[in-house]
Structures are given as structure tokens and as C-alpha cells.
Enzyme design. Structure first.
Site, PDB file in Angstrom:
ATOM      1  N   LYS A   1      -0.015   4.275  -0.344  1.00  0.00           N
ATOM      2  CA  LYS A   1      -0.713   5.464   0.189  1.00  0.00           C
ATOM      3  C   LYS A   1      -0.498   6.655  -0.757  1.00  0.00           C
ATOM      4  O   LYS A   1      -0.466   6.450  -1.957  1.00  0.00           O
ATOM      5  CB  LYS A   1      -0.230   5.776   1.611  1.00  0.00           C
ATOM      6  CG  LYS A   1      -0.177   4.548   2.495  1.00  0.00           C
ATOM      7  CD  LYS A   1       0.068   4.893   3.925  1.00  0.00           C
ATOM      8  CE  LYS A   1       0.280   3.595   4.691  1.00  0.00           C
ATOM      9  NZ  LYS A   1       0.140   3.751   6.118  1.00  0.00           N
TER      10      LYS A   1
ATOM     11  N   ASN B   1       0.856  -1.183   0.000  1.00  0.00           N
ATOM     12  CA  ASN B   1       0.000   0.000   0.000  1.00  0.00           C
ATOM     13  C   ASN B   1       0.895   1.236   0.000  1.00  0.00           C
ATOM     14  O   ASN B   1       1.503   1.569   1.008  1.00  0.00           O
ATOM     15  CB  ASN B   1      -0.897  -0.025   1.253  1.00  0.00           C
ATOM     16  CG  ASN B   1      -1.733   1.239   1.381  1.00  0.00           C
ATOM     17  OD1 ASN B   1      -1.900   1.987   0.419  1.00  0.00           O
ATOM     18  ND2 ASN B   1      -2.266   1.478   2.571  1.00  0.00           N
TER      19      ASN B   1
ATOM     20  N   HIS C   1      -9.372   0.853   4.664  1.00  0.00           N
ATOM     21  CA  HIS C   1      -8.088   1.081   5.348  1.00  0.00           C
ATOM     22  C   HIS C   1      -8.319   2.004   6.537  1.00  0.00           C
ATOM     23  O   HIS C   1      -9.154   2.908   6.487  1.00  0.00           O
ATOM     24  CB  HIS C   1      -7.076   1.686   4.375  1.00  0.00           C
ATOM     25  CG  HIS C   1      -5.693   1.723   4.956  1.00  0.00           C
ATOM     26  ND1 HIS C   1      -5.269   2.732   5.785  1.00  0.00           N
ATOM     27  CD2 HIS C   1      -4.661   0.849   4.852  1.00  0.00           C
ATOM     28  CE1 HIS C   1      -4.020   2.470   6.165  1.00  0.00           C
ATOM     29  NE2 HIS C   1      -3.631   1.339   5.603  1.00  0.00           N
TER      30      HIS C   1
HETATM   31  C1  PEP Z   1      -0.630   0.149   5.937  1.00  0.00           C
HETATM   32  O1  PEP Z   1      -0.693   1.331   5.721  1.00  0.00           O
HETATM   33  O2  PEP Z   1      -1.546  -0.593   5.518  1.00  0.00           O
HETATM   34  C2  PEP Z   1       0.483  -0.378   6.700  1.00  0.00           C
HETATM   35  C3  PEP Z   1       0.414  -1.598   7.162  1.00  0.00           C
HETATM   36  O3  PEP Z   1       1.555   0.454   6.909  1.00  0.00           O
HETATM   37  P1  PEP Z   1       2.993   0.066   7.546  1.00  0.00           P
HETATM   38  O4  PEP Z   1       3.428  -1.220   6.948  1.00  0.00           O
HETATM   39  O5  PEP Z   1       3.884   1.211   7.160  1.00  0.00           O
HETATM   40  O6  PEP Z   1       2.796  -0.040   9.020  1.00  0.00           O
END
Ligand code: PEP
Length: 379
Positions: free
Chosen positions: A12, A10, A98
Site C-alpha cells: 500500500k 501489498n 483492490h
Molecule cells: C490487503 O490490503 O490486500 C490486505 C489483505 O491487508 P491485510 O493483510 O493487512 O489485511
């Protein structure tokens, strides 16, 4: 039937430029190729990048996944992208629910469920993210929160459509914090989610639905997490913006299953290689290792050497009786030292009574290169 692992990245609202996104895909290309037969991989770039990098990603065997879709269809909905529009753009997957959508943009459980319903109706596959906040975990409400989030989805989704949904359990306190859930914490919650699915939908769906863990997953912690029987892969945030994301994919890929073991003398043994087959004669029945939680060990061998087999599945103790002939497939070789070998049974290993009795003694010598032990490496 084991579930096929699935790992997703992801991105983002990253990276800033298309050039950086393309560079990252280029770096992934230089890593070990992924084996699509054994693992599903997707990545979620932000929308304008998604359509630009979709093809190069697909050439690597990575599916393009949107980060969101609309709860409404086409029409006067400024700023929205409908599920059908994603499908029309040949995007196959969308992430929904999410925690950042829920906590920063106020998406309710019902809205997420409506989005899931729209996405499925358009023919998309869905990664449905759920998970508790820190204060909810501290108040022992983890399972309650996950069930609350799943319930409206369960009410809208037909049983057969669960084959197009992957659940991503992401404790919010672990997302982007560097504070990963322990394998035990994650496993306990995944098992509870599966139990809820069995009760709320069906045993069959509960058995088949894949549950990813998400929250500060890295190259360093993924191997321990993926060993857990109810963890079927990862949703990765920060670490998916690095070339080493592909190492997480590698470490989540089951080793080759050797269908027809052929026994031969080993001449070389790489202690980190997985996928060894062997026949063993148990000389000391399995017992729990003192001071551990649920680690069992059995010893196979004779006075010329020995082999310790470690496992976490208590049921295997039943076949690990003294004198029993055993067959092992896909054992992970963890250590070879001075006539001593340690084999680890993980969730991708098969450890069964041998069809035919083992009529040779287990012998290892100090020198691995001349070990007299029937083993065969990966073919
Ligand atoms: C996410 O945003 O879905 C996530 C798991 O982020 P991170 O791996 O950076 O904790």
C-alpha cells in the site's frame, strides 16, 4: 494438475522512506530462500519505490507488481500510469480492483474491468481483487457481490487470457482488521468463485485459475488456510511489511514430491518435517472422527504399535479399507510418541493403493530412534 501457489505482498502507501523499503528487502534476503519452481511470489511497493527495489526483489525470486494502472493509455491523463508504461519499465504484474481503490477512490466494477483489459493488452499479468463488505456478508450476498465484480471482467477477457489473471478474494471486513476469515469461510467462497468461473468462462479456466485469499493473513493463520483445496495462496497487506513475510511464503510452499520412493529403515524422525513416504497396511478402516466436521481417520499397525492417518478428503475412505495395502507420499508427520505415529494427508500428499502388497507388519516401538518401520525421509 495442482495449481502452483502464489503469494503477494501489498505494501500500500508504505513504508515512508526508500531506505526502509530497501531494509525490508535486505531482511527478506536473510530468510530461507524461496523455491521459484514451486511458488510464485510478488510484492507491490508504491510506485517510486517499486522501480528502485525491483531488481533486488527479483534477485530473491520476487516479481515486482504495481498497485494500480490506468484505464486509459498515454496522453493528457495527469496522475495516471498506463499499463504500457509499466510494461516498458519491465514491471510484469499489476494489482487491480483492490477494495481501497473501489471504496476510497470510487472505482467501479466496469472501470476495474477496463483496467484489466488495458493491462492484458499491454502484456501484463493481473492480480484482480474482489470481495464483499461486512454488511454484504451479513446479508448473505458474498457470492452475488463477487459475481457482480467478475462479470464485467469476464465480458472483456478472452478465455486464453485468464492464464494471466490471478483472482484475489479479499473480504473487505477482513482487510487490516485482524479478523481473518476462517479456513471454512474462505474455502466456501473460493469454491463458489470457481463454480462461477466454470459457468461463466469454462471448466478449464475454473480449474486452472489461481485464487488467493487476502485479509489479515499472518504467519500464524496461513498454514491452516493453505490446506484448503481451493486456496492457492495469499495477498498479504500488513504482514508483508515484515521480515516474516517470507515465513508465509515458506508455509505456502508445497513440500518436495518424492518421485521415486525408496524404502529404508528410519533412524531419525523430525515430527515437524513433511515429505515422508511410507507403505501402510490398514488395520482399521477409515471412519469419521466423532465430534468433528469432516475429519476422517484410519489406523494402520499391529500390537507393537500403530499409526493413525488423518485426512479430510472423504473419497480417501474408499481406499482405506481393512487389510488394504497403501502407499503414502509426502505425508506430514504430526506426532511421534510412545510407539504411536500420526500422519496427516493434506492437499500435497498422495495416498493411493500400493502397487504391490505390503508384506510386512507395521511396527513401531516406544523409541523412535529404533523404530522398525519402513519410511524414508526427504531426499
Ligand atoms: C490487503 O490490503 O490486500 C490486505 C489483505 O491487508 P491485510 O493483510 O493487512 O489485511
Amino acid at each position: 494438475m495442482p495449481r502452483k501457489p502464489i503469494v503477494g505482498g501489498n505494501w500500500k502507501c508504505n513504508p515512508k522512506t526508500l531506505e526502509e523499503a530497501q531494509k525490508l528487502i535486505g531482511e527478506w534476503k536473510n530468510q530461507v530462500p524461496l523455491d521459484k519452481r514451486k511458488i510464485d511470489v510478488f510484492a507491490c511497493p508504491m510506485m517510486p519505490h517499486l522501480l528502485k527495489v525491483k531488481l533486488p526483489m527479483e534477485k530473491l525470486g520476487i516479481s515486482a507488481c504495481a498497485q494500480n494502472c490506468s484505464k486509459t493509455g498515454e496522453g493528457a491523463f495527469t496522475g495516471e500510469v498506463s499499463a504500457a508504461q509499466l510494461k516498458d519499465a519491465r514491471v510484469q504484474w499489476t494489482l487491480l480492483g483492490h477494495s481501497e481503490r473501489r471504496t476510497k477512490y470510487g472505482e467501479t466494477d466496469e472501470e476495474v474491468a477496463e483496467k484489466v483489459s488495458q493491462a492484458l493488452a499491454a502484456g501484463l499479468k493481473v492480480v484482480l481483487a474482489i470481495g464483499e463488505l461486512l454488511d454484504e456478508r451479513e446479508a448473505s450476498k458474498t457470492d452475488e457481490v463477487n459475481e457482480r465484480m467478475l462479470k464485467p471482467v469476464v465480458a472483456k477477457v478472452k478465455e486464453e487470457d485468464w492464464s494471466r489473471i490471478v483472482i484475489a478474494y479479499e473480504p473487505v471486513w477482513a482487510i487490516g482488521t485482524g479478523k481473518v476469515a476462517t479456513p471454512e469461510q474462505a474455502e466456501e467462497t473460493h469454491a463458489a468463485i470457481r463454480a462461477y468461473m466454470a459457468k461463466a468462462v469454462s471448466e478449464d479456466v475454473a480449474e486452472k485459475v489461481r485464487i488467493q485469499y487476502g485479509g489479515s493473513v499472518t504467519v500464524d493463520n496461513c498454514a491452516e488456510l493453505i490446506k484448503k483445496p481451493n486456496i492457492d495462496g495469499f495477498l498479504v497487506g500488513g504482514a508483508s511489511l515484515k521480515a516474516s513475510f517470507m515465513e508465509i511464503v515458506q508455509k505456502s510452499t508445497p513440500p518436495p514430491v518424492l518421485k521415486k520412493p525408496k524404502w529404508s529403515k528410519i533412524t531419525d524422525l523430525n515430527p515437524t518435517t513433511k515429505g515422508f513416504n511410507c507403505m501402510l497396511k490398514c488395520t482399521k478402516a477409515a471412519a469419521q472422527v466423532e465430534g468433528t466436521e469432516g475429519v476422517f481417520e484410519a489406523v494402520c499397525g499391529d500390537d507393537t504399535g500403530m499409526c493413525t492417518v488423518s485426512f479430510r478428503n472423504k473419497d480417501l475412505c474408499d481406499i482405506c479399507k481393512e487389510g488394504a495395502s497403501l502407499r503414502m507420499q509426502n505425508a506430514a508427520v504430526r506426532m511421534v510418541k510412545g510407539g504411536y505415529m500420526r500422519l496427516v494427508v493434506d492437499k500435497w500428499s498422495a495416498f493411493k493403493p500400493a502397487d504391490e502388497p505390503v508384506d510386512f507388519e507395521v511396527k513401531t516401538s516406544n523409541d523412535v530412534s529404533s523404530v522398525e518401520y519402513e519410511l524414508v525421509g526427504e531426499s
